[in-house]
Design a protein around this motif. Structure first.
Motif, PDB file in Angstrom:
ATOM      1  N   ASP A  84       1.088  -1.240  -0.029  1.00 15.94           N
ATOM      2  CA  ASP A  84       0.038  -0.028  -0.211  1.00 15.94           C
ATOM      3  C   ASP A  84       0.931   1.163   0.041  1.00 15.94           C
ATOM      4  O   ASP A  84       0.451   2.355  -0.376  1.00 15.94           O
ATOM      5  CB  ASP A  84      -1.089   0.036   1.217  1.00 15.94           C
ATOM      6  CG  ASP A  84      -1.930  -1.321   1.167  1.00 15.94           C
ATOM      7  OD1 ASP A  84      -2.104  -1.641  -0.027  1.00 15.94           O
ATOM      8  OD2 ASP A  84      -2.497  -1.472   2.247  1.00 15.94           O
ATOM      9  N   GLN A 119      -0.636  -9.326  -5.472  1.00 16.45           N
ATOM     10  CA  GLN A 119      -1.484  -9.959  -6.365  1.00 16.45           C
ATOM     11  C   GLN A 119      -2.571  -9.119  -6.453  1.00 16.45           C
ATOM     12  O   GLN A 119      -3.092  -9.220  -7.591  1.00 16.45           O
ATOM     13  CB  GLN A 119      -1.795 -11.393  -5.941  1.00 16.45           C
ATOM     14  CG  GLN A 119      -0.607 -12.443  -6.010  1.00 16.45           C
ATOM     15  CD  GLN A 119      -0.790 -13.720  -5.302  1.00 16.45           C
ATOM     16  OE1 GLN A 119      -1.805 -13.975  -4.667  1.00 16.45           O
ATOM     17  NE2 GLN A 119      -0.492 -14.683  -5.946  1.00 16.45           N
ATOM     18  N   GLU A 120      -3.232  -8.723  -5.465  1.00 16.69           N
ATOM     19  CA  GLU A 120      -4.437  -7.839  -5.469  1.00 16.69           C
ATOM     20  C   GLU A 120      -4.185  -6.631  -6.346  1.00 16.69           C
ATOM     21  O   GLU A 120      -4.996  -6.061  -7.248  1.00 16.69           O
ATOM     22  CB  GLU A 120      -5.058  -7.589  -4.197  1.00 16.69           C
ATOM     23  CG  GLU A 120      -5.404  -8.821  -3.457  1.00 16.69           C
ATOM     24  CD  GLU A 120      -5.578  -8.348  -1.963  1.00 16.69           C
ATOM     25  OE1 GLU A 120      -6.161  -9.332  -1.120  1.00 16.69           O
ATOM     26  OE2 GLU A 120      -5.667  -7.234  -1.349  1.00 16.69           O
ATOM     27  N   LEU A 121      -2.964  -5.956  -6.023  1.00 13.38           N
ATOM     28  CA  LEU A 121      -2.852  -4.986  -6.897  1.00 13.38           C
ATOM     29  C   LEU A 121      -2.372  -5.151  -8.465  1.00 13.38           C
ATOM     30  O   LEU A 121      -3.013  -4.640  -9.119  1.00 13.38           O
ATOM     31  CB  LEU A 121      -1.137  -4.248  -6.371  1.00 13.38           C
ATOM     32  CG  LEU A 121      -1.057  -2.848  -7.141  1.00 13.38           C
ATOM     33  CD1 LEU A 121      -2.019  -1.603  -6.977  1.00 13.38           C
ATOM     34  CD2 LEU A 121       0.369  -2.392  -6.304  1.00 13.38           C
ATOM     35  N   THR A 122      -1.916  -6.500  -8.729  1.00  9.33           N
ATOM     36  CA  THR A 122      -1.550  -6.703 -10.038  1.00  9.33           C
ATOM     37  C   THR A 122      -3.155  -6.951 -10.849  1.00  9.33           C
ATOM     38  O   THR A 122      -3.221  -6.801 -11.805  1.00  9.33           O
ATOM     39  CB  THR A 122      -0.663  -7.980 -10.040  1.00  9.33           C
ATOM     40  OG1 THR A 122       0.590  -7.653  -9.547  1.00  9.33           O
ATOM     41  CG2 THR A 122      -0.463  -8.557 -11.374  1.00  9.33           C
ATOM     42  N   ARG A 123      -3.921  -7.649  -9.854  1.00 13.78           N
ATOM     43  CA  ARG A 123      -5.134  -8.192 -10.361  1.00 13.78           C
ATOM     44  C   ARG A 123      -5.864  -6.863 -10.900  1.00 13.78           C
ATOM     45  O   ARG A 123      -6.495  -6.798 -11.887  1.00 13.78           O
ATOM     46  CB  ARG A 123      -5.996  -9.110  -9.529  1.00 13.78           C
ATOM     47  CG  ARG A 123      -7.014  -9.655 -10.114  1.00 13.78           C
ATOM     48  CD  ARG A 123      -7.962 -10.565  -8.896  1.00 13.78           C
ATOM     49  NE  ARG A 123      -6.978 -11.471  -8.564  1.00 13.78           N
ATOM     50  CZ  ARG A 123      -6.616 -11.753  -7.345  1.00 13.78           C
ATOM     51  NH1 ARG A 123      -6.921 -10.690  -6.421  1.00 13.78           N
ATOM     52  NH2 ARG A 123      -5.917 -12.767  -7.056  1.00 13.78           N
ATOM     53  N   THR A 124      -5.840  -5.919 -10.003  1.00 17.54           N
ATOM     54  CA  THR A 124      -6.339  -4.658 -10.180  1.00 17.54           C
ATOM     55  C   THR A 124      -5.971  -4.085 -11.547  1.00 17.54           C
ATOM     56  O   THR A 124      -6.758  -3.590 -12.464  1.00 17.54           O
ATOM     57  CB  THR A 124      -6.421  -3.726  -9.381  1.00 17.54           C
ATOM     58  OG1 THR A 124      -6.991  -4.393  -7.802  1.00 17.54           O
ATOM     59  CG2 THR A 124      -7.103  -2.203  -9.622  1.00 17.54           C
ATOM     60  N   GLU A 125      -4.557  -4.078 -11.548  1.00 13.23           N
ATOM     61  CA  GLU A 125      -4.121  -3.747 -13.075  1.00 13.23           C
ATOM     62  C   GLU A 125      -4.263  -4.440 -14.357  1.00 13.23           C
ATOM     63  O   GLU A 125      -4.611  -3.882 -15.116  1.00 13.23           O
ATOM     64  CB  GLU A 125      -2.473  -3.507 -12.669  1.00 13.23           C
ATOM     65  CG  GLU A 125      -1.608  -2.792 -13.636  1.00 13.23           C
ATOM     66  CD  GLU A 125      -0.347  -2.849 -13.687  1.00 13.23           C
ATOM     67  OE1 GLU A 125       0.591  -2.581 -14.505  1.00 13.23           O
ATOM     68  OE2 GLU A 125       0.151  -2.949 -12.519  1.00 13.23           O
ATOM     69  N   GLN A 126      -4.182  -5.618 -13.852  1.00 12.38           N
ATOM     70  CA  GLN A 126      -4.538  -6.583 -15.072  1.00 12.38           C
ATOM     71  C   GLN A 126      -6.094  -6.331 -15.338  1.00 12.38           C
ATOM     72  O   GLN A 126      -6.244  -6.270 -16.637  1.00 12.38           O
ATOM     73  CB  GLN A 126      -4.627  -7.971 -14.666  1.00 12.38           C
ATOM     74  CG  GLN A 126      -2.939  -8.330 -14.328  1.00 12.38           C
ATOM     75  CD  GLN A 126      -2.814  -9.753 -13.886  1.00 12.38           C
ATOM     76  OE1 GLN A 126      -3.878 -10.370 -13.234  1.00 12.38           O
ATOM     77  NE2 GLN A 126      -1.823 -10.604 -14.101  1.00 12.38           N
ATOM     78  N   GLU A 127      -6.933  -6.005 -14.446  1.00 17.93           N
ATOM     79  CA  GLU A 127      -8.381  -5.651 -14.951  1.00 17.93           C
ATOM     80  C   GLU A 127      -8.357  -4.613 -15.694  1.00 17.93           C
ATOM     81  O   GLU A 127      -9.168  -4.584 -16.513  1.00 17.93           O
ATOM     82  CB  GLU A 127      -9.266  -5.879 -13.512  1.00 17.93           C
ATOM     83  CG  GLU A 127      -9.384  -7.208 -13.150  1.00 17.93           C
ATOM     84  CD  GLU A 127     -10.259  -7.290 -11.713  1.00 17.93           C
ATOM     85  OE1 GLU A 127     -10.380  -5.870 -11.274  1.00 17.93           O
ATOM     86  OE2 GLU A 127     -10.621  -8.191 -11.131  1.00 17.93           O
ATOM     87  N   ARG A 128      -7.690  -3.590 -14.994  1.00 17.76           N
ATOM     88  CA  ARG A 128      -7.676  -2.468 -15.959  1.00 17.76           C
ATOM     89  C   ARG A 128      -7.121  -2.620 -17.244  1.00 17.76           C
ATOM     90  O   ARG A 128      -7.829  -2.055 -18.275  1.00 17.76           O
ATOM     91  CB  ARG A 128      -7.009  -1.287 -14.997  1.00 17.76           C
ATOM     92  CG  ARG A 128      -6.805   0.228 -15.859  1.00 17.76           C
ATOM     93  CD  ARG A 128      -6.154   1.178 -14.850  1.00 17.76           C
ATOM     94  NE  ARG A 128      -4.659   0.522 -14.611  1.00 17.76           N
ATOM     95  CZ  ARG A 128      -3.689   0.935 -15.872  1.00 17.76           C
ATOM     96  NH1 ARG A 128      -3.933   1.498 -16.895  1.00 17.76           N
ATOM     97  NH2 ARG A 128      -2.379   0.522 -15.342  1.00 17.76           N
ATOM     98  N   HIS A 182     -13.053 -16.063 -17.509  1.00 17.04           N
ATOM     99  CA  HIS A 182     -11.530 -15.716 -17.000  1.00 17.04           C
ATOM    100  C   HIS A 182     -11.089 -17.028 -16.414  1.00 17.04           C
ATOM    101  O   HIS A 182     -11.988 -18.030 -16.032  1.00 17.04           O
ATOM    102  CB  HIS A 182     -11.962 -14.874 -15.566  1.00 17.04           C
ATOM    103  CG  HIS A 182     -12.329 -13.419 -16.012  1.00 17.04           C
ATOM    104  ND1 HIS A 182     -11.427 -12.640 -16.742  1.00 17.04           N
ATOM    105  CD2 HIS A 182     -13.623 -13.019 -15.984  1.00 17.04           C
ATOM    106  CE1 HIS A 182     -12.338 -11.415 -16.756  1.00 17.04           C
ATOM    107  NE2 HIS A 182     -13.510 -11.605 -16.302  1.00 17.04           N
TER     108      HIS A 182
END
Length: 725
Positions: A78, A122-131, A222
């Motif tokens: 964070d 992973q959560e940050l990466t997933r958010t970026e991936q979704e974006r 997905h």
């Protein structure tokens, strides 16, 4: 559990831990160049100090506070410490700083921190991936609808993304990849776009193939999988693969967007932490956690299918190595032993683990052939090879060190069905090997174990029994041989248990000596015997008896023994000259220093000192003269001999008894020469009595005269000859 961020009340680490501020400064130095954080240095130190306080408390909690440590990992992400190098540097620095809290708590806390960091990343990466996926999807749809009117914007996002991205057709053909994906796999753009995606999917993963077919059919949007891949240079990477379906405007499957995150650094860290948690840091052997996991798994199989055994090994005299050569040499010795045991036994498939200190354990887990004797012999062979491996001289630098080991061996049915019970039996058996002389292999013996348990139960009950008055004293007559008149009694303690069973001294005296309870028990017997003798004298004036009480070596070594005897004599009114204290030959001949001074002080008070069981040990006759001794009690074998002896001292049934007769005569003569009286024990026949009379023995005791009797029966023995006329 301690609240997050709060140090446990009253708990201190095994060594002084640094303060939270010290941890924060060192932590900042480690990570300041690996990530950009929009804070001033002082602000960052304050934030790190707060997190350091949480980690210190987590490491000192019992058990380690995993949840708080995971929160620190999430805070790092964070706060934008998202470069994997930040995690690596943090774990390295914090591991050194928290080391005084202990290897296991620190490994647990750093593992939890890493797990929290990985999940947050992973959560940050997933958010970026979704974006990115949404941007890709929007761009693709826009391209179909408006011939890629926003191609420049999509291209920038696609090409510069930190994670690897590939655009794949429904049949698996790779259409486009970005630079990050090329870097992850070590392939050029051209090499990638000429390939099909299918070789990158594990052939044996049926579930993944099924999900991929669903995605190709448009029924699944997905899909995610984490697995290793081989780079072109032969190295292995771990990747987080996320597949997202891109549809046409009318909802038909058109493309699959594959996003790949490189998890190699995190995976290596987790592997390293897992290895640390499962292996001994000094020897590199599996630790007790791994051993018990393997043992539990082996015992979970039916006994008919698996033959399971344990060899529990402990080095003999390892403390002497540490004390004389230093702990550094001791550590080198343990490492050398570990290497030898591994080389000797692991190649045969046996697990070798370190239990702690200088203790090692070998798990022998084999398919059963139904023959218990064969399994037992294999166990014996493993234990013997381990013993021989340790026995061989070890060179540590210029030092040649020779050590040995003791091994306790148990099989799966020894001690119970569970691993805890089995290891208790192994520990007991190892103790037997040590107690029986060391440098040997001992097998579990159920009868011996039951006897040891019974001894332990006796020792546990003995203090309450003494306080509750369960012990009683019987008295065996000491008879003058010339006229068979009673001249004294020997006090013999018995344990009268509440259930009615009466235990002889052979059952509980050794236990009392081992536990130290012989001191209060012996004091009670002495006081009871003197008090009872004083009653006899008061009830029968003119009676001239002495009372003899056994004294253990432990009692003689006890400070204040002289004062205790003097107090008891004063309290009971029994005269010192009428008290005889008996010590065995072995105990008395080994008495020196303060204990010998105590015996001399007792003799000066007028107390008689007697050597009990004389002839069962080894006496220095010259030294005997210097001891404060007044009487010898000849051991029973001198009376019983190896055959019968005639009343006139001639040969009996066996000629060798003439030798026994001569030895007995010499002992009695020697004792009288030294001014000592002689008592013969275990007199059982008239022949023995007559023989002793002719040799000039003074007194005797044994079943021929009378067994040990209760206190109330002693006055009846004062009226006439004791025993047959």
């Amino acid at each position: 559990m301690t609240a997050p961020g709060q140090l446990p009340s009253g708990q201190l680490p095994s060594a002084q831990l640094p303060s939270a501020q010290q941890v924060a400064v060192t932590w900042l130095e480690a990570v300041q160049h690996s990530s950009f954080v929009p804070m001033t240095r002082s602000e960052l130190v304050d934030h790190l100090a707060g997190q350091a306080q949480v980690l210190l408390a987590a490491a000192l909690a019992d058990p380690a506070d995993h949840e708080s440590a995971q929160g620190v990992g999430r805070w790092m992400v964070d706060t934008h410490f998202t470069n994997p190098e930040s995690l690596h540097e943090s774990v390295t620095a914090l591991g050194a700083l928290l080391a005084p809290a202990g290897a296991a708590p620190v490994a647990a806390v750093l593992g939890a921190l890493s797990a929290g960091y990985a999940r947050a990343l992973q959560e940050l990466t997933r958010t970026e991936q979704e974006r990115v996926s949404l941007a890709a999807y929007t761009a693709l749809v826009a391209a179909e609808e408006a011939r890629w009117t926003s191609e420049a914007r999509f291209g920038a996002v696609f090409a510069d993304a930190a994670i690897g991205i590939a655009l794949v057709t429904g049949d698996g053909q790779i259409v486009e990849v970005n630079r990050a994906l090329c870097d992850i796999f070590g392939l050029s753009h051209e090499e990638f776009t000429r390939k099909n995606v299918m070789p990158y999917i594990p052939a044996d993963d049926e579930e993944f193939w099924s999900q991929l077919r669903q995605m190709q059919a448009g029924t699944l949007d997905h899909l995610r999988i984490e697995r290793p891949y081989r780079r072109v240079d032969g190295t292995t990477i771990w990747a987080d693969l996320v597949l997202s379906l891109v549809r046409t405007q009318d909802g038909e499957p058109r493309y699959i967007v594959a996003m790949v995150g490189d998890l190699t650094s995190r995976h290596r860290l987790e592997t390293s932490l897992r290895h640390q948690a499962q292996h001994d840091p000094l020897t590199g052997l599996p630790n007790r956690t791994v051993f018990f996991e393997r043992l539990d798994a082996a015992l979970a199989t039916p006994a008919s299918a698996r033959s399971v055994g344990v060899c529990y090994l402990d080095l003999d005299g390892f403390k002497a190595v540490n004390d004389t050569l230093g702990h550094g040499v001791g550590d080198e010795l343990l490492q050398a032993v570990a290497r030898r045991l591994t080389a000797e036994l692991r190649r045969a498939g046996h697990l070798v683990a370190r239990m702690g200190g200088d203790e090692f354990v070998v798990l022998v887990d084999r398919a059963s052939n139904g023959d218990p004797d064969t399994a037992r012999e294999e166990l014996r062979g493993v234990a013997q090879r381990a013993l021989e491996a340790v026995r061989r001289p070890i060179m540590l630098g210029t030092r040649r060190i020779v050590v040995s080991a003791s091994v306790g061996v148990v099989e799966r049915d020894d001690g119970g069905a569970g691993s805890a019970e089995l290891m208790k039996a192994a520990d007991t058996t190892l103790y037997w090997a040590k107690n029986d002389g060391r440098n040997r292999v001992a097998f579990f013996d159920a009868d011996r174990h039951r006897a040891a348990v019974a001894r332990f139960e006796l020792s546990a009950r003995m203090p309450d029994a003494l306080e509750g008055g369960e012990f009683v004293v019987d008295y065996q007559p000491l008879v003058r041989l010339t006229d068979q008149q009673l001249v004294g009694v020997e006090a013999l303690v018995r344990w009268q248990q509440p259930g009615g069973e009466r235990l002889g001294p052979d059952r509980f005296i050794p236990v009392a000596e081992e536990t130290g309870l012989i001191v209060p028990l012996g004091r009670w017997v002495l006081e009871e015997a003197c008090r009872q003798a004083a009653r006899w004298r008061a009830d029968h004036p003119g009676t001239d008896l002495f009372v003899s009480v056994n004294l253990a070596a432990r009692q003689v070594r006890e400070p204040g023994i002289v004062e205790d005897v003097a107090r008891i004599l004063a309290d009971t009114g029994w005269p010192a000259h009428a008290l005889q204290l008996e010590l065995t030959e072995t105990d008395l001949m080994g008495t020196t220093g303060e204990p010998l001074d105590a015996l001399r002080a007792l003799a000066e008070m007028g107390v008689r000192i007697a050597i009990d069981d004389f002839g069962t040990g080894y006496s220095n006759l010259a030294y005997l003269r210097a001891l404060p001794v007044h009487a010898l009690k000849l051991a029973g074998p001198f009376m019983t001999g190896r055959g019968s002896v005639s009343a006139d001292g001639g040969d009996g049934a066996e000629g060798t008894d003439e030798v026994d007769h001569e030895v007995l005569a010499l002992l009695i003569e020697l004792a009288h020469t030294l001014g000592l009286s002689v008592t013969a024990e275990v007199v059982e026949t008239a022949v023995q009595l007559e023989r002793l009379r002719k040799l000039g023995c003074d007194t005797g005791q044994g079943w021929y005269f009378a067994p040990a009797v209760a206190a109330g029966a002693v006055p009846g023995l004062l009226r006439g000859p004791v025993g047959p006329p």
